[in-house]
Design a protein around this motif. Sequence first.
Motif, PDB file in Angstrom:
ATOM      1  N   LEU A   1      76.288   6.261  18.940  1.00 14.35           N
ATOM      2  CA  LEU A   1      75.112   5.377  18.972  1.00 14.35           C
ATOM      3  C   LEU A   1      73.828   6.174  18.752  1.00 14.35           C
ATOM      4  O   LEU A   1      72.916   5.725  18.040  1.00 14.35           O
ATOM      5  CB  LEU A   1      75.052   4.638  20.309  1.00 14.35           C
ATOM      6  N   ALA A   2      73.747   7.370  19.356  1.00 10.53           N
ATOM      7  CA  ALA A   2      72.552   8.202  19.167  1.00 10.53           C
ATOM      8  C   ALA A   2      72.411   8.644  17.712  1.00 10.53           C
ATOM      9  O   ALA A   2      71.304   8.656  17.158  1.00 10.53           O
ATOM     10  CB  ALA A   2      72.615   9.416  20.095  1.00 10.53           C
ATOM     11  N   LEU A   3      73.524   8.996  17.068  1.00 10.34           N
ATOM     12  CA  LEU A   3      73.472   9.398  15.665  1.00 10.34           C
ATOM     13  C   LEU A   3      73.056   8.241  14.770  1.00 10.34           C
ATOM     14  O   LEU A   3      72.285   8.423  13.816  1.00 10.34           O
ATOM     15  CB  LEU A   3      74.843   9.930  15.241  1.00 10.34           C
ATOM     16  N   ILE A   4      73.558   7.050  15.074  1.00 15.78           N
ATOM     17  CA  ILE A   4      73.165   5.874  14.274  1.00 15.78           C
ATOM     18  C   ILE A   4      71.676   5.608  14.420  1.00 15.78           C
ATOM     19  O   ILE A   4      70.976   5.340  13.433  1.00 15.78           O
ATOM     20  CB  ILE A   4      73.993   4.656  14.710  1.00 15.78           C
ATOM     21  N   LEU A   5      71.160   5.700  15.658  1.00 21.40           N
ATOM     22  CA  LEU A   5      69.731   5.481  15.879  1.00 21.40           C
ATOM     23  C   LEU A   5      68.898   6.539  15.165  1.00 21.40           C
ATOM     24  O   LEU A   5      67.866   6.232  14.554  1.00 21.40           O
ATOM     25  CB  LEU A   5      69.445   5.512  17.381  1.00 21.40           C
ATOM     26  N   LEU A   6      69.354   7.790  15.198  1.00 24.88           N
ATOM     27  CA  LEU A   6      68.626   8.861  14.509  1.00 24.88           C
ATOM     28  C   LEU A   6      68.640   8.654  13.002  1.00 24.88           C
ATOM     29  O   LEU A   6      67.621   8.866  12.319  1.00 24.88           O
ATOM     30  CB  LEU A   6      69.256  10.204  14.873  1.00 24.88           C
ATOM     31  N   LEU A   7      69.768   8.209  12.475  1.00 19.31           N
ATOM     32  CA  LEU A   7      69.866   7.961  11.037  1.00 19.31           C
ATOM     33  C   LEU A   7      68.945   6.828  10.608  1.00 19.31           C
ATOM     34  O   LEU A   7      68.259   6.915   9.574  1.00 19.31           O
ATOM     35  CB  LEU A   7      71.321   7.636  10.678  1.00 19.31           C
ATOM     36  N   ILE A   8      68.896   5.775  11.408  1.00 19.70           N
ATOM     37  CA  ILE A   8      68.008   4.647  11.084  1.00 19.70           C
ATOM     38  C   ILE A   8      66.550   5.087  11.117  1.00 19.70           C
ATOM     39  O   ILE A   8      65.748   4.729  10.244  1.00 19.70           O
ATOM     40  CB  ILE A   8      68.258   3.483  12.064  1.00 19.70           C
ATOM     41  N   THR A   9      66.185   5.902  12.124  1.00 19.64           N
ATOM     42  CA  THR A   9      64.802   6.388  12.227  1.00 19.64           C
ATOM     43  C   THR A   9      64.423   7.242  11.019  1.00 19.64           C
ATOM     44  O   THR A   9      63.348   7.088  10.437  1.00 19.64           O
ATOM     45  CB  THR A   9      64.641   7.208  13.516  1.00 19.64           C
ATOM     46  N   ALA A  10      65.332   8.158  10.633  1.00 17.26           N
ATOM     47  CA  ALA A  10      65.059   9.005   9.465  1.00 17.26           C
ATOM     48  C   ALA A  10      64.936   8.173   8.189  1.00 17.26           C
ATOM     49  O   ALA A  10      64.089   8.438   7.331  1.00 17.26           O
ATOM     50  CB  ALA A  10      66.169  10.049   9.320  1.00 17.26           C
ATOM     51  N   LEU A  11      65.780   7.143   8.071  1.00 16.01           N
ATOM     52  CA  LEU A  11      65.721   6.279   6.887  1.00 16.01           C
ATOM     53  C   LEU A  11      64.404   5.517   6.826  1.00 16.01           C
ATOM     54  O   LEU A  11      63.783   5.399   5.751  1.00 16.01           O
ATOM     55  CB  LEU A  11      66.902   5.306   6.909  1.00 16.01           C
ATOM     56  N   VAL A  12      63.961   5.015   7.966  1.00 12.24           N
ATOM     57  CA  VAL A  12      62.686   4.279   7.998  1.00 12.24           C
ATOM     58  C   VAL A  12      61.525   5.188   7.634  1.00 12.24           C
ATOM     59  O   VAL A  12      60.627   4.814   6.859  1.00 12.24           O
ATOM     60  CB  VAL A  12      62.482   3.652   9.400  1.00 12.24           C
TER      61      VAL A  12
END
Length: 282
Positions: A115-126
């Motif tokens: 879940l933390a990796l998914i949140l980090l990936l979404i933040t980087a994408l944004v």
Amino acid sequence: MDEAIELDLIRKQTDELLDNNNLQNEWDIKVQVAAGEQPFPEITQSSPLLSDEQREGVHSSNGARVANGRESLSVTVENSCLHSGQEEPSNGQRKGILSYQNRVVVCGLRLWVVLALILLLITALVITLSLVLYSVLYEDEDDTFDHESFVVPMFYSGTLSLVNQNFSANLPSALSNQNLALSNQLKEKLSNIYSSSPALGRYFSDVGMYAYRNGTITAHYWLKFLMPLDHEELVRYTLSREMVYNVLRQHLYDQEVNTDQFLYIDPVTVYMEVGNWTLIND
């Protein structure tokens, strides 16, 4: 006065009679109990304590009490349910939540790590998309200018020394090969310096060499800038003599100190002043 005294006497006599009657009643009850008799009449169905009307009133009042009791009981139950919904989870529930979060889901990674990796990936994408959109849509007002509106010339002239060039007799001649070659090389170098300047690049127009002196080669140069009609602020700040002079000297100081380098210009020897087209032509 006499009437008051008589009333007091009558009251005293009455109290004494009542006390005697009470004592007599108590004595009769004790005697009946000792003889095994019941001092009070037995209550049976044939002789109830309450009449039918009284019993109906009691039943109705009891029914109301029961109904009220049920309502209060239901309210109590509902309140208890509500309070039970706000209670904190027990230790067992907490352990269950922690064990669920710590379970391995993919590639040996626990659930909370995924879940933390998914949140980090979404933040980087944004962030990446925001930067891309900003670079595409943003327009700097300083980058939007019309070169055709720059019609007012501004000239500077000066001298600089080349420490690794030998003076020859043909160098002063504007038609000699040595003069043409050295002039083109110096023009290219100065042109690159001012064209790449963020502050002066848009106003820079041309550069030229018009004389060389004997000894250590000293070149006389001129610089041409073009300004818009409204140029009072430019002359005072951006295209002032201090600004143009410092841009050249700063670039020369940033170069590597190598006197053997071709076209090495000594920053200390650079001189500049405000020029004019007539002086340059002369």
